[in-house]
Design a protein around this motif. Structure first.
Motif, PDB file in Angstrom:
ATOM      1  N   TYR A  16      -3.593  25.036   0.635  1.00 50.87           N
ATOM      2  CA  TYR A  16      -2.760  25.442   1.768  1.00 50.87           C
ATOM      3  C   TYR A  16      -3.342  26.687   2.443  1.00 50.87           C
ATOM      4  O   TYR A  16      -3.755  27.635   1.768  1.00 50.87           O
ATOM      5  N   ASN A  17      -3.373  26.656   3.781  1.00 51.74           N
ATOM      6  CA  ASN A  17      -3.811  27.807   4.571  1.00 51.74           C
ATOM      7  C   ASN A  17      -2.739  28.119   5.599  1.00 51.74           C
ATOM      8  O   ASN A  17      -2.494  27.313   6.506  1.00 51.74           O
ATOM      9  N   ALA A  18      -2.068  29.266   5.422  1.00 48.27           N
ATOM     10  CA  ALA A  18      -0.983  29.643   6.323  1.00 48.27           C
ATOM     11  C   ALA A  18      -1.521  30.162   7.650  1.00 48.27           C
ATOM     12  O   ALA A  18      -2.697  30.515   7.779  1.00 48.27           O
ATOM     13  N   ALA A  19      -0.646  30.215   8.649  1.00 48.68           N
ATOM     14  CA  ALA A  19      -0.929  30.840   9.943  1.00 48.68           C
ATOM     15  C   ALA A  19       0.210  31.815  10.231  1.00 48.68           C
ATOM     16  O   ALA A  19       1.242  31.809   9.538  1.00 48.68           O
ATOM     17  N   ALA A  20       0.037  32.641  11.243  1.00 49.12           N
ATOM     18  CA  ALA A  20       1.037  33.685  11.522  1.00 49.12           C
ATOM     19  C   ALA A  20       2.462  33.135  11.664  1.00 49.12           C
ATOM     20  O   ALA A  20       3.405  33.695  11.080  1.00 49.12           O
ATOM     21  N   PRO A  21       2.680  32.033  12.408  1.00 46.96           N
ATOM     22  CA  PRO A  21       4.054  31.519  12.532  1.00 46.96           C
ATOM     23  C   PRO A  21       4.646  31.007  11.219  1.00 46.96           C
ATOM     24  O   PRO A  21       5.856  30.790  11.129  1.00 46.96           O
ATOM     25  N   SER A  22       3.788  30.792  10.190  1.00 50.72           N
ATOM     26  CA  SER A  22       4.293  30.284   8.915  1.00 50.72           C
ATOM     27  C   SER A  22       5.259  31.258   8.265  1.00 50.72           C
ATOM     28  O   SER A  22       6.040  30.865   7.379  1.00 50.72           O
ATOM     29  N   THR A  25       0.847  -1.195   0.000  1.00 45.15           N
ATOM     30  CA  THR A  25       0.000   0.000   0.000  1.00 45.15           C
ATOM     31  C   THR A  25       0.880   1.241   0.000  1.00 45.15           C
ATOM     32  O   THR A  25       2.046   1.189   0.409  1.00 45.15           O
ATOM     33  N   PRO A  26       0.335   2.367  -0.464  1.00 41.96           N
ATOM     34  CA  PRO A  26       1.124   3.605  -0.426  1.00 41.96           C
ATOM     35  C   PRO A  26       1.451   3.984   1.021  1.00 41.96           C
ATOM     36  O   PRO A  26       0.621   3.809   1.921  1.00 41.96           O
ATOM     37  N   GLY A  27       2.643   4.494   1.238  1.00 42.89           N
ATOM     38  CA  GLY A  27       3.030   4.931   2.569  1.00 42.89           C
ATOM     39  C   GLY A  27       2.571   6.356   2.825  1.00 42.89           C
ATOM     40  O   GLY A  27       1.657   6.884   2.170  1.00 42.89           O
ATOM     41  N   THR A  28       3.221   7.010   3.784  1.00 41.11           N
ATOM     42  CA  THR A  28       2.897   8.385   4.141  1.00 41.11           C
ATOM     43  C   THR A  28       3.726   9.347   3.292  1.00 41.11           C
ATOM     44  O   THR A  28       4.948   9.233   3.231  1.00 41.11           O
ATOM     45  N   TYR A  29       3.044  10.286   2.663  1.00 43.64           N
ATOM     46  CA  TYR A  29       3.715  11.322   1.878  1.00 43.64           C
ATOM     47  C   TYR A  29       3.972  12.523   2.784  1.00 43.64           C
ATOM     48  O   TYR A  29       3.049  13.031   3.428  1.00 43.64           O
ATOM     49  N   VAL A  30       5.227  12.965   2.845  1.00 48.63           N
ATOM     50  CA  VAL A  30       5.593  14.146   3.608  1.00 48.63           C
ATOM     51  C   VAL A  30       5.902  15.254   2.604  1.00 48.63           C
ATOM     52  O   VAL A  30       6.856  15.152   1.832  1.00 48.63           O
ATOM     53  N   VAL A  31       5.054  16.283   2.599  1.00 50.64           N
ATOM     54  CA  VAL A  31       5.150  17.366   1.626  1.00 50.64           C
ATOM     55  C   VAL A  31       5.447  18.660   2.386  1.00 50.64           C
ATOM     56  O   VAL A  31       4.677  19.056   3.264  1.00 50.64           O
ATOM     57  N   GLY A  32       6.573  19.287   2.069  1.00 57.56           N
ATOM     58  CA  GLY A  32       6.959  20.489   2.810  1.00 57.56           C
ATOM     59  C   GLY A  32       7.554  21.551   1.920  1.00 57.56           C
ATOM     60  O   GLY A  32       8.045  21.271   0.815  1.00 57.56           O
ATOM     61  N   GLU A  33       7.529  22.811   2.404  1.00 58.98           N
ATOM     62  CA  GLU A  33       8.174  23.892   1.658  1.00 58.98           C
ATOM     63  C   GLU A  33       9.657  23.924   1.998  1.00 58.98           C
ATOM     64  O   GLU A  33      10.068  23.538   3.096  1.00 58.98           O
ATOM     65  N   THR A  34      10.467  24.351   1.046  1.00 57.04           N
ATOM     66  CA  THR A  34      11.919  24.309   1.218  1.00 57.04           C
ATOM     67  C   THR A  34      12.521  25.673   1.537  1.00 57.04           C
ATOM     68  O   THR A  34      13.683  25.753   1.903  1.00 57.04           O
ATOM     69  N   PHE A  35      11.755  26.737   1.349  1.00 55.30           N
ATOM     70  CA  PHE A  35      12.202  28.064   1.776  1.00 55.30           C
ATOM     71  C   PHE A  35      10.979  28.864   2.215  1.00 55.30           C
ATOM     72  O   PHE A  35       9.844  28.577   1.790  1.00 55.30           O
ATOM     73  N   LEU A  36      11.186  29.823   3.082  1.00 54.50           N
ATOM     74  CA  LEU A  36      10.071  30.600   3.611  1.00 54.50           C
ATOM     75  C   LEU A  36       9.338  31.307   2.486  1.00 54.50           C
ATOM     76  O   LEU A  36       9.947  31.926   1.621  1.00 54.50           O
ATOM     77  N   GLY A  37       8.015  31.183   2.520  1.00 51.89           N
ATOM     78  CA  GLY A  37       7.198  31.813   1.498  1.00 51.89           C
ATOM     79  C   GLY A  37       6.988  30.970   0.265  1.00 51.89           C
ATOM     80  O   GLY A  37       6.318  31.415  -0.679  1.00 51.89           O
ATOM     81  N   ALA A  38       7.557  29.751   0.223  1.00 51.28           N
ATOM     82  CA  ALA A  38       7.352  28.892  -0.946  1.00 51.28           C
ATOM     83  C   ALA A  38       5.880  28.522  -1.085  1.00 51.28           C
ATOM     84  O   ALA A  38       5.365  28.390  -2.193  1.00 51.28           O
ATOM     85  N   PHE A  39       5.185  28.314   0.052  1.00 52.86           N
ATOM     86  CA  PHE A  39       3.745  28.095   0.054  1.00 52.86           C
ATOM     87  C   PHE A  39       3.079  29.414   0.423  1.00 52.86           C
ATOM     88  O   PHE A  39       3.577  30.146   1.282  1.00 52.86           O
ATOM     89  N   SER A  40       1.947  29.686  -0.193  1.00 55.54           N
ATOM     90  CA  SER A  40       1.259  30.958   0.074  1.00 55.54           C
ATOM     91  C   SER A  40      -0.248  30.770   0.005  1.00 55.54           C
ATOM     92  O   SER A  40      -0.749  29.992  -0.805  1.00 55.54           O
ATOM     93  N   SER A  41      -0.948  31.498   0.860  1.00 55.81           N
ATOM     94  CA  SER A  41      -2.412  31.502   0.796  1.00 55.81           C
ATOM     95  C   SER A  41      -2.960  32.929   0.713  1.00 55.81           C
ATOM     96  O   SER A  41      -4.140  33.162   0.955  1.00 55.81           O
ATOM     97  N   THR A  42      -2.092  33.888   0.343  1.00 52.99           N
ATOM     98  CA  THR A  42      -2.478  35.309   0.341  1.00 52.99           C
ATOM     99  C   THR A  42      -3.166  35.682  -0.961  1.00 52.99           C
ATOM    100  O   THR A  42      -2.629  36.426  -1.785  1.00 52.99           O
ATOM    101  N   VAL A  43      -4.356  35.167  -1.166  1.00 58.40           N
ATOM    102  CA  VAL A  43      -5.136  35.486  -2.357  1.00 58.40           C
ATOM    103  C   VAL A  43      -5.498  36.968  -2.349  1.00 58.40           C
ATOM    104  O   VAL A  43      -5.881  37.528  -1.326  1.00 58.40           O
TER     105      VAL A  43
END
Length: 778
Positions: A267-273, A187-205
């Motif tokens: 993705y939904n960021a929070a302040a510490p993100s 079966t498929p295992g656990t996928y760990v998906v992360g950003e590699t630098f600050l701001g790589a993920f964004s939710s600021t529409v």
């Protein structure tokens, strides 16, 4: 150019004119402002098509501005999006304007109003470019001004400080879901998906043109029937920031009947993100929704939204930002050379209820296999999925029904032939079912001329012919119905379309003809075809595949008779010759001793068919109730000894009978040093019998190696066969650890040429399936 024009004016107009211009320019310079330039650099995601450049601020360092422009220019760069471009001024520069934005030239011109004093600023932001395939790692913009000055050394400002993949995707347990024989193997295992630098993920529409939140996109290909995958939602950040990724509508379950094979998390960021990198652990759960098919599914993840620099038909998304599809792990790729190593063709008789293909990858690397379903006219079968990709890991074997390969709509009624191509070395076998009876249809031999003996139990149980054309051109054929004595009873002249298959009963092939219970059909075609004849399809189906001419002297690895078993060797003299043929048969024990002092000899008239029936010929040489096993040799020659005479071509079939079952095997010489047999099985009711014969004058060493469906070695054994000796044993006797297993692949290797034969049967005699020794393509 302006200063050069002044020089030309000075030359042409004289000293007084030049002096006038000099005085004016001195006073003008005193009224100009001098601009300082400050920039903030950004890191671009290497997968992004609309990555944000760092903002640049222009500020009045001294003087008062005159009306003019400031040009922001990046050589050899195009802006892929300018919808979010913003110009924000303070003080006297609050009235600054965007005079021109030229995306294709990477150029922005800012209109500067007159009268702005020291401390006034204007900031340019929101410019976006593609980083996909970028040849640069850092980027500077050139700054120039008209009407005002730029501080010396500040006419170049950095806007990009680096390029990096913005996402890391790992899996702790593999990315493949494997189902074999109603068992979930992996079966498929656990996928760990992360950003590699600050701001790589964004939710600021809504900021600087951004229209979408960063997405994590999962894609599932090859999901078998009866299996579902459920993706959980929401998933909180492993980093403890409070950020999360969610699927709209909550957890999502997909099957191979779902309208889309993709699952999208937002993705939904929070302040510490802003100060901590986020990562998310996502594990899809496997469920069972119905009858489970066999197959291998690949689960991949990518950053989204997925699009292109310029939206097109394939990637229509206009989302900001958007990313190149880069699914992890990548799907197995087919090597460019050789383009095709394995090219296997399997005809599908129309009378069968089910057809299962067992495919074994004999290489250590993963095989990507293209499976194509063909209709009778050679076109792609009229089903939703008529061309699919199958993945087999190294040494893996998989047994797949037509529905497992091509989906729930696949059946023998609509699929006349299956073609398998791969750059890997494959071996395969086909097992069909009519009612409760299973029989094997090994990939038939290519032949432009063949003979197919038939024997019907009743006149109502009419034989059925399947003739597949694997070539790229239509093939015309002549099919002749012959009596046992070789008389021509009827003739048909069908055309088999390229990559198509003829599937007809004798009744429709020879309309109006009184069909004998036993006889032969001959086939002569304009190109290579593959034929399968089904005897007694309505009662006890028995297959006969393309026969090839028998060599002048042939050794066959096995016979059996006595205690309910019998072996019948059927010989047919080709009608292409008017010469009778003399055929002699000698049967030997496994130790190489002949069962009779002289060979048994039959004389065949042109077109005639006769049988060697072992119980009748040799039964008295064995004790009552015992089983005699061994090997035999067949030789043929002309009945005349004319100088330079050519012996007639003779075709042979070996039939093994037990109870109500009969299995036909082409009588061909197949000596070699390496063979594969699949699918093997050793259970409480299933057995695999293996015969190996050494007809040479020297001893050989034979090695048997058995692998499971997952490619795991189940055992190996080696033994020596003396010259002119054979051996016949169950696989469990050769390799004790083979009990229990099902759908395995047996490799037979030898130091010299040997003949091999295998059968997969049941202890209650309800099944006897021919396992031809397959040679992996070179």
């Amino acid at each position: 150019m302006r200063n050069k024009s002044k020089v030309l004016s000075f030359v042409s107009c004289g000293v007084l004119t030049a002096l006038f211009f000099f005085v004016v320019n001195v006073h003008s310079a005193e009224a100009q402002a001098t601009f300082g330039v400050a920039g903030s650099t950004s890191v671009l995601n290497s997968l992004g098509y609309t990555e944000l450049l760092g903002p640049v601020t222009f500020f009045v360092q001294s003087g008062t501005t005159q009306s003019g422009t400031i040009e922001f220019f990046i050589p050899n760069i195009a802006f892929t999006d300018i919808s979010g471009v913003a110009l924000v001024g303070t003080g006297g520069l609050a009235a600054a304007t965007l005079s021109a934005v030229i995306p294709s030239a990477g150029d922005v011109i800012i209109g500067i109003p007159a009268g702005a004093g020291a401390g006034s600023t204007v900031t340019l932001s929101g410019l976006r470019i593609s980083a996909v395939g970028a040849a640069f790692t850092t980027l500077n913009a050139a700054i120039s001004a008209s009407g005002n000055l730029i501080v010396a050394g500040q006419n170049s400002v950095p806007v990009v400080r680096g390029i990096a993949s913005g996402v890391s995707i790992t899996n702790n347990g593999g990315s493949t879901l494997l189902i074999a024989n109603n068992t979930i193997v992996s079966t498929p295992g656990t996928y760990v998906v992360g950003e590699t630098f600050l701001g790589a993920f964004s939710s600021t529409v809504g900021v600087l043109g951004q229209t979408n939140k960063t997405q994590i996109v999962f894609q599932v290909t090859g999901l078998p029937d009866g299996i579902s995958l459920t993706f959980p939602s929401p998933i909180g950040s492993d980093s403890g920031t409070g950020a999360n990724v969610i699927i709209g509508g909550g957890p999502l379950t997909i099957t191979n009947q779902s309208t889309s094979n993709q699952v999208i998390y937002e993705y939904n960021a929070a302040a510490p993100s802003q100060a901590i990198l986020d990562q998310f652990s996502i594990m899809p759960m496997v469920g069972i929704t119905g009858t489970v098919g066999s197959g291998s599914a690949l689960v991949q993840a990518s950053l989204g939204p997925i699009g292109a620099a310029v939206p097109n038909t394939q990637f229509p998304s206009t989302a900001i930002p958007r990313y190149m599809a880069s699914f992890t792990p990548p799907a197995p790729t087919v090597p460019t050379a050789p383009v095709i190593v394995s090219n296997l063709f399997f005809p599908v008789p129309s009378a069968v209820n089910a057809d299962v293909l067992t495919i074994a990858n004999t290489d250590s690397g993963t095989a990507a296999i293209t499976a194509v379903a063909r209709a009778e006219d050679g076109t792609l079968a009229n089903i939703a999925s008529n061309q699919v990709t199958l993945n087999l890991t190294g040494q893996q074997t998989n047994s797949l029904a037509l529905t497992d390969i091509f989906g729930s709509g696949a059946s023998a009624a609509g699929i006349a032939a299956v073609e398998l191509t791969s750059s890997n070395h494959l071996v395969a076998n086909s097992i069909a079912t009519i009612g409760s009876t299973q029989f094997g249809i090994a990939s038939p031999l290519d032949s432009s001329k063949t003979f197919l003996p038939f024997d019907s139990r009743t006149s109502a149980d009419v034989p059925m012919l399947t003739m597949e054309n694997p070539t790229g051109s239509d093939v015309s054929a002549q099919v002749v119905l012959l009596s046992l004595l070789g008389a021509q009873l009827a003739t048909a002249n069908p055309t088999v379309k390229s990559h198509g298959a003829l599937r007809q009963s004798f009744t429709s092939l020879f309309p109006g003809t009184s069909l004998p219970l036993s006889g032969t059909i001959s086939i002569v075609a304009s190109g290579a075809v593959r034929t399968v004849l089904l005897n007694n399809p309505n009662s006890q189906p028995e297959e006969t595949t393309s026969l090839a001419p028998v060599a002048s002297a042939t050794t066959f690895p096995y016979f059996v008779f006595g205690a309910g078993y019998d072996t019948v060797v059927t010989m047919v003299n080709s009608t292409s010759s008017a010469t009778p043929a003399s055929v002699s048969l000698t049967a030997y024990t496994l130790a190489g001793s002949a069962l009779s002092s002289k060979p048994v000899i039959l004389t065949l008239a042109p077109g005639q068919r006769q049988d060697f029936e072992f119980n009748a010929l040799f039964g008295t040489s064995s004790s009552a109730g015992s089983v005699t096993e061994g090997y035999f040799t067949v030789s043929s020659q002309s009945t005349t000894n004319t100088l330079f005479g050519v012996a007639p071509a003779v075709y042979g079939l070996v039939r093994f009978l037990t109870g109500a079952l009969a299995t036909g095997v082409p009588l061909v010489a197949n000596p070699g040093t390496q063979f594969y047999m699949t699918p093997t099985g050793e259970t409480t009711n299933t057995y695999t019998g293996i015969a190996v014969v050494n007809a040479t004058a020297a001893a050989v060493t034979v090695t048997l190696t058995l692998t499971s469906t997952t490619g795991t070695a189940l055992g190996t054994t080696s033994f020596t066969l003396a010259a002119n000796n054979g051996t016949v044993q169950l696989l469990r006797q050769f390799i004790p650890l083979s009990l229990p297993h099902d759908n395995g692949n047996l490799q037979i290797s030898a130091t010299g040429a040997v003949g091999v034969l295998g059968f997969r049967g049941t202890l209650n005699s309800s099944q006897l399936i021919f396992l031809r020794g397959e040679s992996a393509p070179k």
